[in-house]
Scaffold this motif. Sequence first.
Motif, PDB file in Angstrom:
ATOM      1  N   SER A   1      36.235  44.643  45.293  1.00  0.00           N
ATOM      2  CA  SER A   1      35.462  43.855  46.393  1.00  0.00           C
ATOM      3  C   SER A   1      36.231  44.066  47.815  1.00  0.00           C
ATOM      4  CB  SER A   1      35.017  42.736  45.876  1.00  0.00           C
ATOM      5  OG  SER A   1      36.395  41.730  45.692  1.00  0.00           O
ATOM      6  N   GLY A   2      37.370  45.015  47.781  1.00  0.00           N
ATOM      7  CA  GLY A   2      37.978  45.038  48.893  1.00  0.00           C
ATOM      8  C   GLY A   2      39.480  44.925  48.891  1.00  0.00           C
ATOM      9  N   THR A   3      40.072  44.032  48.066  1.00  0.00           N
ATOM     10  CA  THR A   3      41.488  43.626  48.098  1.00  0.00           C
ATOM     11  C   THR A   3      42.035  44.848  47.613  1.00  0.00           C
ATOM     12  OG1 THR A   3      40.930  41.273  47.556  1.00  0.00           O
ATOM     13  CG2 THR A   3      43.349  42.043  47.419  1.00  0.00           C
ATOM     14  N   ARG A   4      42.790  45.712  48.440  1.00  0.00           N
ATOM     15  CA  ARG A   4      43.381  46.890  48.024  1.00  0.00           C
ATOM     16  C   ARG A   4      44.852  46.808  48.169  1.00  0.00           C
ATOM     17  NH1 ARG A   4      39.450  50.975  47.357  1.00  0.00           N
ATOM     18  NH2 ARG A   4      37.826  49.478  46.597  1.00  0.00           N
ATOM     19  N   SER A   5      45.527  45.679  48.617  1.00  0.00           N
ATOM     20  CA  SER A   5      46.826  45.581  48.549  1.00  0.00           C
ATOM     21  C   SER A   5      47.502  44.920  47.411  1.00  0.00           C
ATOM     22  CB  SER A   5      47.375  44.529  49.826  1.00  0.00           C
ATOM     23  OG  SER A   5      48.622  43.908  49.461  1.00  0.00           O
ATOM     24  N   GLU A   6      48.692  45.663  46.751  1.00  0.00           N
ATOM     25  CA  GLU A   6      49.249  45.496  45.490  1.00  0.00           C
ATOM     26  C   GLU A   6      49.714  44.102  45.650  1.00  0.00           C
ATOM     27  OE1 GLU A   6      52.463  47.122  42.503  1.00  0.00           O
ATOM     28  OE2 GLU A   6      51.831  48.332  44.155  1.00  0.00           O
ATOM     29  N   ALA A   7      50.420  43.540  46.598  1.00  0.00           N
ATOM     30  CA  ALA A   7      50.952  42.470  46.883  1.00  0.00           C
ATOM     31  C   ALA A   7      49.832  41.284  46.935  1.00  0.00           C
ATOM     32  CB  ALA A   7      51.673  42.311  47.928  1.00  0.00           C
ATOM     33  N   ALA A   8      48.750  41.687  47.478  1.00  0.00           N
ATOM     34  CA  ALA A   8      47.702  40.654  47.657  1.00  0.00           C
ATOM     35  C   ALA A   8      46.950  40.324  46.210  1.00  0.00           C
ATOM     36  CB  ALA A   8      46.625  40.950  48.640  1.00  0.00           C
ATOM     37  N   LEU A   9      46.887  41.431  45.569  1.00  0.00           N
ATOM     38  CA  LEU A   9      46.157  41.471  44.326  1.00  0.00           C
ATOM     39  C   LEU A   9      47.030  40.676  43.241  1.00  0.00           C
ATOM     40  CD1 LEU A   9      45.083  45.313  43.963  1.00  0.00           C
ATOM     41  CD2 LEU A   9      43.308  43.073  43.864  1.00  0.00           C
ATOM     42  N   CYS A  10      48.477  40.718  43.367  1.00  0.00           N
ATOM     43  CA  CYS A  10      49.290  40.146  42.288  1.00  0.00           C
ATOM     44  C   CYS A  10      49.001  38.593  42.868  1.00  0.00           C
ATOM     45  CB  CYS A  10      50.845  40.571  42.840  1.00  0.00           C
ATOM     46  SG  CYS A  10      51.443  42.134  42.119  1.00  0.00           S
ATOM     47  N   GLU A  11      48.890  38.274  44.037  1.00  0.00           N
ATOM     48  CA  GLU A  11      48.735  36.831  44.474  1.00  0.00           C
ATOM     49  C   GLU A  11      47.380  36.522  43.882  1.00  0.00           C
ATOM     50  OE1 GLU A  11      50.418  34.006  47.250  1.00  0.00           O
ATOM     51  OE2 GLU A  11      51.136  35.858  46.907  1.00  0.00           O
ATOM     52  N   ARG A  12      46.236  36.973  43.920  1.00  0.00           N
ATOM     53  CA  ARG A  12      45.028  36.783  43.601  1.00  0.00           C
ATOM     54  C   ARG A  12      45.272  36.512  41.906  1.00  0.00           C
ATOM     55  NH1 ARG A  12      41.862  34.470  45.693  1.00  0.00           N
ATOM     56  NH2 ARG A  12      39.924  35.435  45.138  1.00  0.00           N
ATOM     57  N   ALA A  13      45.777  37.628  41.121  1.00  0.00           N
ATOM     58  CA  ALA A  13      45.891  37.588  39.808  1.00  0.00           C
ATOM     59  C   ALA A  13      46.529  36.256  39.295  1.00  0.00           C
ATOM     60  CB  ALA A  13      46.579  38.697  39.354  1.00  0.00           C
ATOM     61  N   MET A  14      47.619  36.019  39.897  1.00  0.00           N
ATOM     62  CA  MET A  14      48.424  34.814  39.673  1.00  0.00           C
ATOM     63  C   MET A  14      47.784  33.472  39.879  1.00  0.00           C
ATOM     64  SD  MET A  14      52.466  35.885  40.041  1.00  0.00           S
ATOM     65  CE  MET A  14      52.603  37.269  40.950  1.00  0.00           C
ATOM     66  N   TRP A  15      46.964  33.383  41.203  1.00  0.00           N
ATOM     67  CA  TRP A  15      46.225  32.324  41.087  1.00  0.00           C
ATOM     68  C   TRP A  15      45.127  32.127  40.147  1.00  0.00           C
ATOM     69  CZ3 TRP A  15      41.031  32.347  42.000  1.00  0.00           C
ATOM     70  CH2 TRP A  15      40.380  31.085  42.512  1.00  0.00           C
ATOM     71  N   PHE A  16      44.537  33.226  39.880  1.00  0.00           N
ATOM     72  CA  PHE A  16      43.384  33.153  38.967  1.00  0.00           C
ATOM     73  C   PHE A  16      43.972  32.669  37.445  1.00  0.00           C
ATOM     74  CE2 PHE A  16      41.188  35.203  35.353  1.00  0.00           C
ATOM     75  CZ  PHE A  16      39.691  35.058  35.719  1.00  0.00           C
ATOM     76  N   GLU A  17      45.024  33.143  36.979  1.00  0.00           N
ATOM     77  CA  GLU A  17      45.673  32.780  35.955  1.00  0.00           C
ATOM     78  C   GLU A  17      45.962  31.188  35.973  1.00  0.00           C
ATOM     79  OE1 GLU A  17      46.149  32.693  32.074  1.00  0.00           O
ATOM     80  OE2 GLU A  17      45.271  34.364  33.057  1.00  0.00           O
ATOM     81  N   ARG A  18      46.615  30.822  36.883  1.00  0.00           N
ATOM     82  CA  ARG A  18      47.208  29.399  36.959  1.00  0.00           C
ATOM     83  C   ARG A  18      45.768  28.555  36.892  1.00  0.00           C
ATOM     84  NH1 ARG A  18      50.823  31.098  40.976  1.00  0.00           N
ATOM     85  NH2 ARG A  18      49.173  30.334  42.497  1.00  0.00           N
ATOM     86  N   ARG A  19      44.759  29.029  37.547  1.00  0.00           N
ATOM     87  CA  ARG A  19      43.566  28.049  37.856  1.00  0.00           C
ATOM     88  C   ARG A  19      42.852  28.080  36.294  1.00  0.00           C
ATOM     89  NH1 ARG A  19      38.188  30.498  39.771  1.00  0.00           N
ATOM     90  NH2 ARG A  19      38.524  31.336  37.900  1.00  0.00           N
ATOM     91  N   SER A  20      42.987  29.258  35.743  1.00  0.00           N
ATOM     92  CA  SER A  20      41.967  29.467  34.351  1.00  0.00           C
ATOM     93  C   SER A  20      42.885  28.930  33.356  1.00  0.00           C
ATOM     94  CB  SER A  20      41.383  30.710  34.138  1.00  0.00           C
ATOM     95  OG  SER A  20      42.637  31.743  34.381  1.00  0.00           O
TER      96      SER A  20
END
Length: 85
Positions: free
Chosen positions: A57-76
Motif C-alpha cells: 500500500s505504499g510504505t517503501r522505506s525499510e525504517a518506516a516498515l520496521c516502525e509500523r511492524a513494531m507498532w502492529f505487534e505491540r498493538r496486537s
Amino acid sequence: MHHHSEHLANNLDCAFSPAEIAMLQRVLDTACLAAGMPRSDYRADRLAKFIIGEFRSGTRSEAALCERAMWFERRSAPWSPTPTQ
C-alpha cells in the motif's frame, strides 16, 4: 536460511524483486527480534502478512516498515501492555 524466509515466501503471491524480498525479510527479522518472538511463532506469519500489506500500500522505506511492524505487534500483543525492558 530457508526456514527464515518461509513465512514471507508463503505470503508472496505477486512478484517482488530479490532486493524487495530481502528488505521485507530484514523488517520481519528486526520486528521479531524486538518483540522477542521466534520466527516459528504464528505471530510471525501474521506480522509478515502485515508488512507485505504495508509495502503494497505504499510504505517503501525499510525504517518506516520496521516502525509500523513494531507498532502492529505491540498493538496486537495480548500480553504485557508495557515493554519489559
